[in-house]
Design an enzyme around this catalytic site. Structure first.
Site, PDB file in Angstrom:
ATOM      1  N   ARG A   1      65.711 -13.625 -48.603  1.00  0.00           N
ATOM      2  CA  ARG A   1      67.056 -12.830 -47.959  1.00  0.00           C
ATOM      3  C   ARG A   1      67.214 -13.717 -46.650  1.00  0.00           C
ATOM      4  O   ARG A   1      66.276 -13.981 -45.859  1.00  0.00           O
ATOM      5  CB  ARG A   1      66.358 -11.117 -47.618  1.00  0.00           C
ATOM      6  CG  ARG A   1      67.394 -10.579 -46.864  1.00  0.00           C
ATOM      7  CD  ARG A   1      66.840  -9.224 -46.676  1.00  0.00           C
ATOM      8  NE  ARG A   1      67.916  -8.231 -47.030  1.00  0.00           N
ATOM      9  CZ  ARG A   1      68.110  -7.000 -46.341  1.00  0.00           C
ATOM     10  NH1 ARG A   1      67.285  -6.736 -45.140  1.00  0.00           N
ATOM     11  NH2 ARG A   1      68.982  -6.054 -46.788  1.00  0.00           N
TER      12      ARG A   1
ATOM     13  N   GLN B   1      58.702  -7.548 -51.079  1.00  0.00           N
ATOM     14  CA  GLN B   1      59.197  -8.441 -49.918  1.00  0.00           C
ATOM     15  C   GLN B   1      58.265  -8.971 -49.108  1.00  0.00           C
ATOM     16  O   GLN B   1      57.545  -8.195 -48.496  1.00  0.00           O
ATOM     17  CB  GLN B   1      60.176  -7.585 -48.858  1.00  0.00           C
ATOM     18  CG  GLN B   1      61.059  -8.553 -48.146  1.00  0.00           C
ATOM     19  CD  GLN B   1      62.047  -7.913 -47.058  1.00  0.00           C
ATOM     20  OE1 GLN B   1      61.601  -7.136 -46.436  1.00  0.00           O
ATOM     21  NE2 GLN B   1      63.238  -8.629 -46.942  1.00  0.00           N
TER      22      GLN B   1
ATOM     23  N   GLY C   1      70.663   0.679 -47.736  1.00  0.00           N
ATOM     24  CA  GLY C   1      69.354   0.668 -46.935  1.00  0.00           C
ATOM     25  C   GLY C   1      69.359   2.458 -46.879  1.00  0.00           C
ATOM     26  O   GLY C   1      68.656   3.130 -47.513  1.00  0.00           O
ATOM     27  N   ARG C   2      69.784   2.666 -45.685  1.00  0.00           N
ATOM     28  CA  ARG C   2      69.822   4.148 -45.003  1.00  0.00           C
ATOM     29  C   ARG C   2      70.120   5.294 -46.117  1.00  0.00           C
ATOM     30  O   ARG C   2      69.561   6.074 -46.122  1.00  0.00           O
ATOM     31  CB  ARG C   2      70.557   4.202 -43.788  1.00  0.00           C
ATOM     32  CG  ARG C   2      69.834   3.438 -42.531  1.00  0.00           C
ATOM     33  CD  ARG C   2      70.670   3.286 -41.471  1.00  0.00           C
ATOM     34  NE  ARG C   2      71.716   2.184 -41.906  1.00  0.00           N
ATOM     35  CZ  ARG C   2      72.660   1.829 -41.058  1.00  0.00           C
ATOM     36  NH1 ARG C   2      72.854   2.488 -40.013  1.00  0.00           N
ATOM     37  NH2 ARG C   2      73.732   0.953 -41.505  1.00  0.00           N
TER      38      ARG C   2
ATOM     39  N   TYR D   1      62.432 -13.027 -37.814  1.00  0.00           N
ATOM     40  CA  TYR D   1      60.853 -13.093 -38.194  1.00  0.00           C
ATOM     41  C   TYR D   1      60.599 -14.676 -38.303  1.00  0.00           C
ATOM     42  O   TYR D   1      61.690 -15.383 -38.374  1.00  0.00           O
ATOM     43  CB  TYR D   1      60.702 -12.124 -39.077  1.00  0.00           C
ATOM     44  CG  TYR D   1      60.929 -11.017 -38.821  1.00  0.00           C
ATOM     45  CD1 TYR D   1      60.216 -10.249 -37.730  1.00  0.00           C
ATOM     46  CD2 TYR D   1      61.781 -10.024 -39.496  1.00  0.00           C
ATOM     47  CE1 TYR D   1      60.354  -9.058 -37.362  1.00  0.00           C
ATOM     48  CE2 TYR D   1      62.106  -8.666 -39.014  1.00  0.00           C
ATOM     49  CZ  TYR D   1      61.198  -8.256 -38.049  1.00  0.00           C
ATOM     50  OH  TYR D   1      61.566  -6.941 -37.492  1.00  0.00           O
TER      51      TYR D   1
HETATM   52  C1  FNR Z   1      65.582  -1.991 -42.171  1.00  0.00           C
HETATM   53  N1  FNR Z   1      65.884  -3.345 -42.652  1.00  0.00           N
HETATM   54  C2  FNR Z   1      65.002  -4.061 -43.125  1.00  0.00           C
HETATM   55  N2  FNR Z   1      65.390  -5.424 -43.408  1.00  0.00           N
HETATM   56  C3  FNR Z   1      64.426  -6.055 -44.141  1.00  0.00           C
HETATM   57  O1  FNR Z   1      64.736  -7.120 -44.635  1.00  0.00           O
HETATM   58  N3  FNR Z   1      63.100  -5.715 -44.296  1.00  0.00           N
HETATM   59  C4  FNR Z   1      62.629  -4.486 -43.759  1.00  0.00           C
HETATM   60  O2  FNR Z   1      61.347  -4.080 -43.922  1.00  0.00           O
HETATM   61  C5  FNR Z   1      63.597  -3.777 -43.395  1.00  0.00           C
HETATM   62  N4  FNR Z   1      63.251  -2.510 -42.694  1.00  0.00           N
HETATM   63  C6  FNR Z   1      64.473  -1.612 -42.361  1.00  0.00           C
HETATM   64  C7  FNR Z   1      63.808  -0.262 -41.931  1.00  0.00           C
HETATM   65  C8  FNR Z   1      64.989   0.486 -41.672  1.00  0.00           C
HETATM   66  C9  FNR Z   1      64.396   2.165 -41.445  1.00  0.00           C
HETATM   67  C10 FNR Z   1      66.150   0.365 -41.594  1.00  0.00           C
HETATM   68  C11 FNR Z   1      67.286   1.391 -41.384  1.00  0.00           C
HETATM   69  C12 FNR Z   1      66.576  -1.009 -41.785  1.00  0.00           C
HETATM   70  C13 FNR Z   1      67.437  -3.439 -42.972  1.00  0.00           C
HETATM   71  C14 FNR Z   1      67.821  -3.022 -44.285  1.00  0.00           C
HETATM   72  O3  FNR Z   1      67.287  -3.556 -45.348  1.00  0.00           O
HETATM   73  C15 FNR Z   1      69.452  -3.243 -44.430  1.00  0.00           C
HETATM   74  O4  FNR Z   1      69.792  -4.309 -44.385  1.00  0.00           O
HETATM   75  C16 FNR Z   1      70.100  -2.236 -43.413  1.00  0.00           C
HETATM   76  O5  FNR Z   1      69.781  -1.041 -43.049  1.00  0.00           O
HETATM   77  C17 FNR Z   1      71.663  -2.171 -43.565  1.00  0.00           C
HETATM   78  O6  FNR Z   1      72.011  -1.741 -44.645  1.00  0.00           O
HETATM   79  P1  FNR Z   1      72.552  -0.122 -44.764  1.00  0.00           P
HETATM   80  O7  FNR Z   1      71.486   0.975 -44.137  1.00  0.00           O
HETATM   81  O8  FNR Z   1      73.613  -0.075 -44.018  1.00  0.00           O
HETATM   82  O9  FNR Z   1      72.765   0.357 -46.359  1.00  0.00           O
END
Ligand code: FNR
Length: 370
Positions: free
Chosen positions: A233, A100, A328-329, A186
């Site tokens: 994205r 990314q 993600g999480r 961003y």
């Molecule tokens: C993120 N998210 C995120 N999105 C992105 O485009 N680039 C990134 O570097 C990050 N970093 C990031 C770190 C952490 C710790 C979290 C929890 C989230 C957003 C992530 O990609 C995702 O869209 C969200 O977490 C929602 O998905 P989940 O966690 O509900 O499956």
């Protein structure tokens, strides 16, 4: 044929065995000095290589593009070598990995900037909030974000070139492709959204003008590495980092139609109910509708992320809302998430306290299912 999480799918030049992707996740654990991926980072991605596709954590394309402590880059020789070890480990396990590409724009601080300069943005408008910096003792700390400097046209051209070079570096580092991060408030999102872009030149005002930088970046990167290795994205109607747009359906509809003709590997959208890493409970019905609208507009492979679990992911695929789901999480806490979802096994709970920064704890010590 009805789509399921465990049907294969074609993505650019790759065939993915299933549709459980790993969302990009900043973990702030790059090696210092130099923001270089380490052996620990290699192990983290290797553990997660059973994802249909790994999208790496956001990775700055230049020193100017950094906004948080200890995030990795893809603009130095050492960083390219560090990422090469990551891609090799993922490929050895049979995985596929896109890097990314990230420029934070105004969400930065002079401590990260070349010569301590002010961060750059479409307009001299500060982001509400703070960013995660490094204090005088070398510790992580929340710091105020200053009023950014407005980019001039030569500054914009330099950034397009930085994206192009970073994409080439990612391919040299063995990545299967790149995902351009144009969401979450961003730099590219700051240009897209009307409330952070007050420019009156070719990069502001009309929707076409506000989308111009993103499309120039997409075209430069696709010319460099091939469109089938490029993804974008977006976070339509996302409110993270103070984003807001007067006409989101029209703005993001235009962008998606423009991306259609570019024939990219995939388009990645985040469900707007997510504000950064948390779910916003103030439900706006247009949130659901805009994703539906963009799905109808987009002809290619659509990845969705944001609060999905096994059941909601299957529903989204079966209804045609998405073609791939990024988690993600759940992937932070479950390195073997695909097999757990396939076999409906119990999931480990992610520890939010170790998401950003720190060591192996909460990073490479989550157990696989027995
Ligand atoms: C993120 N998210 C995120 N999105 C992105 O485009 N680039 C990134 O570097 C990050 N970093 C990031 C770190 C952490 C710790 C979290 C929890 C989230 C957003 C992530 O990609 C995702 O869209 C969200 O977490 C929602 O998905 P989940 O966690 O509900 O499956």
């Amino acid at each position: 044929m009805t789509k399921h999480l465990f049907n294969p799918i074609r993505l650019g030049i790759h065939t993915l065995a299933h549709r459980v992707a790993m969302a990009p996740l900043t973990r702030s654990r790059a090696g210092q000095p130099g923001n270089v991926p380490t052996a620990m980072n290699v192990e983290y991605y290797r553990q997660r290589a059973s994802a249909a596709l790994i999208v790496t954590e956001a990775t700055q394309i230049s020193q100017q593009g950094q906004g948080y402590a200890w995030t990795p880059g893809i603009h130095t020789e050492e960083q390219v070598q560090g990422w090469h070890a990551v891609s090799e480990a993922v490929h050895a396990e049979g995985g596929t990995i896109f890097l990314q590409l990230w420029h934070v724009g105004r969400v930065s601080h002079p401590i990260f900037q070349p010569d301590g300069a002010l961060p750059v943005a479409p307009s001299a408008l500060p982001v509400p909030g703070k960013t995660f910096i490094i204090d005088e003792n070398g510790n992580g700390a929340w710091g105020d974000v200053p009023v950014p400097q407005k980019l001039n046209e030569s500054g914009i051209r330099a950034i397009v070139e930085d994206y192009r070079r970073a994409a080439r570096n990612a391919i040299v580092a063995g990545m299967d492709g790149v995902e351009i991060h144009a969401g979450n408030g961003y730099l590219l999102d700051q240009f897209i959204n009307s409330n952070s872009n007050q420019r009156t030149d070719a990069y502001g005002g009309s929707i076409e003008n506000r989308a111009r930088l993103l499309l120039e970046v997409v075209d430069a990167v696709a010319a460099e590495v091939g469109a089938s290795r490029v993804a974008v994205r977006l976070t339509p109607m996302g409110r993270f980092m103070g984003m807001g747009d007067d006409t989101p359906e029209a703005t993001f509809g235009y962008i998606v139609r423009q991306l259609n003709v570019r024939d990219l590997a995939y388009l990645h959208l985040v469900e707007p109910a997510m504000v950064g890493t948390v779910k916003d409970e103030n439900f706006d019905p247009r949130w659901d509708a805009i994703i539906h609208l963009l799905r109808l507009e987009y002809n290619g492979v659509l990845m969705l992320a944001g609060g999905y679990d096994r059941d909601s992911a299957e529903r989204a695929l079966a209804s045609g809302r998405a073609d791939i789901i990024a988690f993600g999480r759940p992937f932070i806490a479950n390195p073997d998430l695909p097999v757990r979802l396939r076999d409906n096994l119990a999931l480990n709970t992610p520890d939010a306290g170790s998401f950003f920064g720190g060591d192996a704890v909460g990073y490479i010590d989550y157990p696989a299912a027995a």
